[in-house]
Design a protein around this motif. Structure first.
Motif, PDB file in Angstrom:
ATOM      1  N   LEU A  64     -84.418 -31.843 -38.705  1.00 42.28           N
ATOM      2  CA  LEU A  64     -83.382 -32.586 -39.396  1.00 42.28           C
ATOM      3  C   LEU A  64     -82.115 -32.613 -38.536  1.00 42.28           C
ATOM      4  CD1 LEU A  64     -83.638 -31.202 -43.054  1.00 42.28           C
ATOM      5  CD2 LEU A  64     -84.300 -33.478 -42.280  1.00 42.28           C
ATOM      6  N   PRO A  65     -81.324 -33.676 -38.632  1.00 42.06           N
ATOM      7  CA  PRO A  65     -80.083 -33.777 -37.843  1.00 42.06           C
ATOM      8  C   PRO A  65     -78.951 -32.976 -38.485  1.00 42.06           C
ATOM      9  CG  PRO A  65     -80.351 -35.746 -39.159  1.00 42.06           C
ATOM     10  CD  PRO A  65     -81.580 -34.911 -39.404  1.00 42.06           C
ATOM     11  N   VAL A  66     -79.124 -31.671 -38.550  1.00 40.57           N
ATOM     12  CA  VAL A  66     -78.144 -30.793 -39.171  1.00 40.57           C
ATOM     13  C   VAL A  66     -77.715 -29.742 -38.156  1.00 40.57           C
ATOM     14  CG1 VAL A  66     -77.729 -29.123 -41.029  1.00 40.57           C
ATOM     15  CG2 VAL A  66     -79.187 -31.108 -41.444  1.00 40.57           C
ATOM     16  N   LYS A  67     -76.413 -29.469 -38.101  1.00 38.23           N
ATOM     17  CA  LYS A  67     -75.909 -28.411 -37.230  1.00 38.23           C
ATOM     18  C   LYS A  67     -76.348 -27.062 -37.793  1.00 38.23           C
ATOM     19  CE  LYS A  67     -73.222 -26.144 -34.299  1.00 38.23           C
ATOM     20  NZ  LYS A  67     -73.548 -26.008 -32.863  1.00 38.23           N
ATOM     21  N   ILE A  68     -77.094 -26.287 -36.993  1.00 35.47           N
ATOM     22  CA  ILE A  68     -77.604 -24.995 -37.430  1.00 35.47           C
ATOM     23  C   ILE A  68     -76.997 -23.898 -36.560  1.00 35.47           C
ATOM     24  CG2 ILE A  68     -79.638 -23.555 -37.784  1.00 35.47           C
ATOM     25  CD1 ILE A  68     -81.273 -26.134 -38.086  1.00 35.47           C
ATOM     26  N   TYR A  69     -76.242 -23.020 -37.178  1.00 36.37           N
ATOM     27  CA  TYR A  69     -75.698 -21.861 -36.475  1.00 36.37           C
ATOM     28  C   TYR A  69     -76.719 -20.732 -36.549  1.00 36.37           C
ATOM     29  CZ  TYR A  69     -71.178 -24.237 -36.725  1.00 36.37           C
ATOM     30  OH  TYR A  69     -70.159 -25.140 -36.611  1.00 36.37           O
ATOM     31  N   ASN A  70     -76.839 -20.002 -35.462  1.00 33.52           N
ATOM     32  CA  ASN A  70     -77.781 -18.890 -35.398  1.00 33.52           C
ATOM     33  C   ASN A  70     -77.003 -17.583 -35.282  1.00 33.52           C
ATOM     34  OD1 ASN A  70     -80.316 -17.521 -35.061  1.00 33.52           O
ATOM     35  ND2 ASN A  70     -79.844 -17.368 -32.881  1.00 33.52           N
ATOM     36  N   LEU A  71     -77.280 -16.639 -36.174  1.00 33.43           N
ATOM     37  CA  LEU A  71     -76.596 -15.349 -36.111  1.00 33.43           C
ATOM     38  C   LEU A  71     -77.236 -14.490 -35.030  1.00 33.43           C
ATOM     39  CD1 LEU A  71     -74.450 -13.469 -37.166  1.00 33.43           C
ATOM     40  CD2 LEU A  71     -76.047 -12.685 -38.915  1.00 33.43           C
ATOM     41  N   SER A  72     -76.444 -14.190 -34.003  1.00 31.30           N
ATOM     42  CA  SER A  72     -76.902 -13.365 -32.896  1.00 31.30           C
ATOM     43  C   SER A  72     -75.764 -12.459 -32.466  1.00 31.30           C
ATOM     44  CB  SER A  72     -77.347 -14.249 -31.719  1.00 31.30           C
ATOM     45  OG  SER A  72     -76.222 -14.866 -31.118  1.00 31.30           O
ATOM     46  N   ALA A  73     -76.010 -11.665 -31.436  1.00 27.24           N
ATOM     47  CA  ALA A  73     -74.968 -10.760 -30.928  1.00 27.24           C
ATOM     48  C   ALA A  73     -73.776 -11.522 -30.375  1.00 27.24           C
ATOM     49  CB  ALA A  73     -75.556  -9.854 -29.847  1.00 27.24           C
ATOM     50  N   TYR A  83     -68.322  -1.088 -31.565  1.00 25.23           N
ATOM     51  CA  TYR A  83     -69.680  -0.536 -31.546  1.00 25.23           C
ATOM     52  C   TYR A  83     -70.141  -0.499 -30.092  1.00 25.23           C
ATOM     53  CZ  TYR A  83     -74.129   0.417 -34.005  1.00 25.23           C
ATOM     54  OH  TYR A  83     -75.260   1.004 -34.532  1.00 25.23           O
ATOM     55  N   ASP A  84     -70.710   0.618 -29.686  1.00 32.04           N
ATOM     56  CA  ASP A  84     -71.070   0.793 -28.272  1.00 32.04           C
ATOM     57  C   ASP A  84     -72.191  -0.135 -27.824  1.00 32.04           C
ATOM     58  OD1 ASP A  84     -69.140   2.722 -28.057  1.00 32.04           O
ATOM     59  OD2 ASP A  84     -70.526   4.427 -28.217  1.00 32.04           O
ATOM     60  N   THR A  85     -73.100  -0.468 -28.736  1.00 35.45           N
ATOM     61  CA  THR A  85     -74.228  -1.337 -28.384  1.00 35.45           C
ATOM     62  C   THR A  85     -74.284  -2.522 -29.356  1.00 35.45           C
ATOM     63  OG1 THR A  85     -75.725   0.036 -29.722  1.00 35.45           O
ATOM     64  CG2 THR A  85     -75.566   0.534 -27.355  1.00 35.45           C
ATOM     65  N   PRO A  86     -73.342  -3.447 -29.268  1.00 35.65           N
ATOM     66  CA  PRO A  86     -73.296  -4.559 -30.226  1.00 35.65           C
ATOM     67  C   PRO A  86     -74.553  -5.414 -30.212  1.00 35.65           C
ATOM     68  CG  PRO A  86     -71.809  -4.948 -28.373  1.00 35.65           C
ATOM     69  CD  PRO A  86     -72.262  -3.531 -28.271  1.00 35.65           C
ATOM     70  N   THR A  88     -77.517  -4.396 -30.251  1.00 38.00           N
ATOM     71  CA  THR A  88     -78.550  -3.773 -31.085  1.00 38.00           C
ATOM     72  C   THR A  88     -78.164  -3.721 -32.561  1.00 38.00           C
ATOM     73  OG1 THR A  88     -77.712  -1.488 -30.901  1.00 38.00           O
ATOM     74  CG2 THR A  88     -79.155  -2.292 -29.125  1.00 38.00           C
ATOM     75  N   LEU A  89     -76.997  -4.199 -32.893  1.00 41.28           N
ATOM     76  CA  LEU A  89     -76.502  -4.117 -34.271  1.00 41.28           C
ATOM     77  C   LEU A  89     -77.252  -5.108 -35.140  1.00 41.28           C
ATOM     78  CD1 LEU A  89     -74.468  -2.918 -36.254  1.00 41.28           C
ATOM     79  CD2 LEU A  89     -72.803  -4.597 -35.446  1.00 41.28           C
ATOM     80  N   GLY A  90     -77.870  -4.605 -36.213  1.00 43.41           N
ATOM     81  CA  GLY A  90     -78.676  -5.444 -37.088  1.00 43.41           C
ATOM     82  C   GLY A  90     -77.864  -6.517 -37.787  1.00 43.41           C
ATOM     83  N   ALA A  91     -78.468  -7.700 -37.937  1.00 42.25           N
ATOM     84  CA  ALA A  91     -77.786  -8.830 -38.572  1.00 42.25           C
ATOM     85  C   ALA A  91     -77.390  -8.518 -40.003  1.00 42.25           C
ATOM     86  CB  ALA A  91     -78.691 -10.066 -38.528  1.00 42.25           C
ATOM     87  N   ASP A  92     -78.254  -7.830 -40.758  1.00 43.36           N
ATOM     88  CA  ASP A  92     -77.930  -7.500 -42.147  1.00 43.36           C
ATOM     89  C   ASP A  92     -76.719  -6.583 -42.235  1.00 43.36           C
ATOM     90  OD1 ASP A  92     -79.979  -9.069 -42.973  1.00 43.36           O
ATOM     91  OD2 ASP A  92     -81.162  -7.475 -43.892  1.00 43.36           O
ATOM     92  N   ARG A  93     -76.584  -5.656 -41.293  1.00 43.86           N
ATOM     93  CA  ARG A  93     -75.439  -4.742 -41.315  1.00 43.86           C
ATOM     94  C   ARG A  93     -74.140  -5.510 -41.087  1.00 43.86           C
ATOM     95  NH1 ARG A  93     -76.345   0.071 -37.256  1.00 43.86           N
ATOM     96  NH2 ARG A  93     -74.457   0.865 -38.272  1.00 43.86           N
ATOM     97  N   ILE A  94     -74.136  -6.396 -40.120  1.00 42.51           N
ATOM     98  CA  ILE A  94     -72.906  -7.126 -39.832  1.00 42.51           C
ATOM     99  C   ILE A  94     -72.618  -8.152 -40.926  1.00 42.51           C
ATOM    100  CG2 ILE A  94     -73.770  -9.045 -38.411  1.00 42.51           C
ATOM    101  CD1 ILE A  94     -70.745  -6.763 -37.635  1.00 42.51           C
ATOM    102  N   ALA A  95     -73.656  -8.766 -41.504  1.00 42.22           N
ATOM    103  CA  ALA A  95     -73.443  -9.732 -42.579  1.00 42.22           C
ATOM    104  C   ALA A  95     -72.908  -9.046 -43.829  1.00 42.22           C
ATOM    105  CB  ALA A  95     -74.746 -10.467 -42.896  1.00 42.22           C
TER     106      ALA A  95
END
Length: 240
Positions: A64-73, A83-86, A88-95
């Motif tokens: 679909l022609p929709v802008k999709i943002y991807n949650l990544s480091a 955080y010393d190792t950003p 490796t930080l889990g997406a659920d923790r940051i969300a």
């Protein structure tokens, strides 16, 4: 309308938002069901967070022609990571942390997310994620006792089990449930030594087993991760 898509190790969850307000959500979805749902009601903006399918796989399947943002480091965030190792930080923790900071700005917060693992994360009043603790989750503890011993059964959780178990099953329930409760109370107390005004925010699938047993004030926000994902989405859209 915004749509956020969150995937753990097994199922997907989809949240629908009007601006910052969660309108509805659906959980326990397969990848194919998520694609079908989004094609029915196409959003203006979308954020995708998954540990199973890459964003490229998602885009190709959705088509679909929709802008999709991807949650990544590398995703821009409304909070800062100390955080010393950003990477490796889990997406659920940051969300969850972003969601808590959105709901309770300018406060010191500890976010307790009770899923496969239990995470305890500190976000300070300056919106800085300071890190935290990761502990085995409830089902993991029950499964471990059954898997790593020859005679202990696989036991289901029970709300407020007797502290002194009078059978092996009851003793296991008490060990896990009261053990987690004691762990949570102890960790919260140590956090409050650092910040007496600390607000405790509880989320995750197993939170309902414990939210009424913890000393107040405890704020249970079951869909905190979805709220946080939408906060990250709106933040990135505002930067365009």
């Amino acid at each position: 309308m915004n749509i956020v898509v969150d995937s753990g190790n097994t199922f997907f969850k989809v949240g629908y938002f009007e601006s910052e307000k969660l309108i509805r959500y659906t959980t326990r979805l397969s990848f194919e069901e998520v694609i079908e749902m989004i094609r029915v009601e196409i959003p203006e903006n979308m954020l995708y967070s998954s540990v199973r399918h890459t964003v490229d796989e998602f885009k190709e399947a959705l088509n679909l022609p929709v802008k999709i943002y991807n949650l990544s480091a590398d995703t821009l965030l409304p909070i800062t990571k100390n955080y010393d190792t950003p990477e490796t930080l889990g997406a659920d923790r940051i969300a969850a942390s972003a969601g808590a900071n959105f709901l309770f700005p300018d406060e010191d917060l500890v976010v307790i997310d009770m899923g496969t693992c239990i995470t305890y994360d500190l976000i300070d009043a300056q919106a800085v994620f300071q890190g935290g603790l990761i502990s085995p989750g409830m089902k993991m503890r029950f499964n471990a006792m059954h898997s790593f011993t020859k005679r202990l059964p696989l036991v289901e959780p029970e709300i407020n089990p007797e502290f002194i178990g009078k059978s092996t099953r009851k003793a296991m329930q008490s060990g896990v449930m009261n053990g987690i409760l004691a762990e949570m109370e102890g960790i919260i107390e140590r956090y409050r030594h650092k910040s007496p005004s600390l607000r405790v925010v509880l989320c995750g699938g197993d939170a309902a087993f414990f939210e009424n047993s913890l000393k107040p004030p405890i704020f249970a926000v079951p869909e905190l991760v979805l709220i946080g994902l939408n906060r990250i989405l709106t933040y990135n859209v505002s930067l365009r």
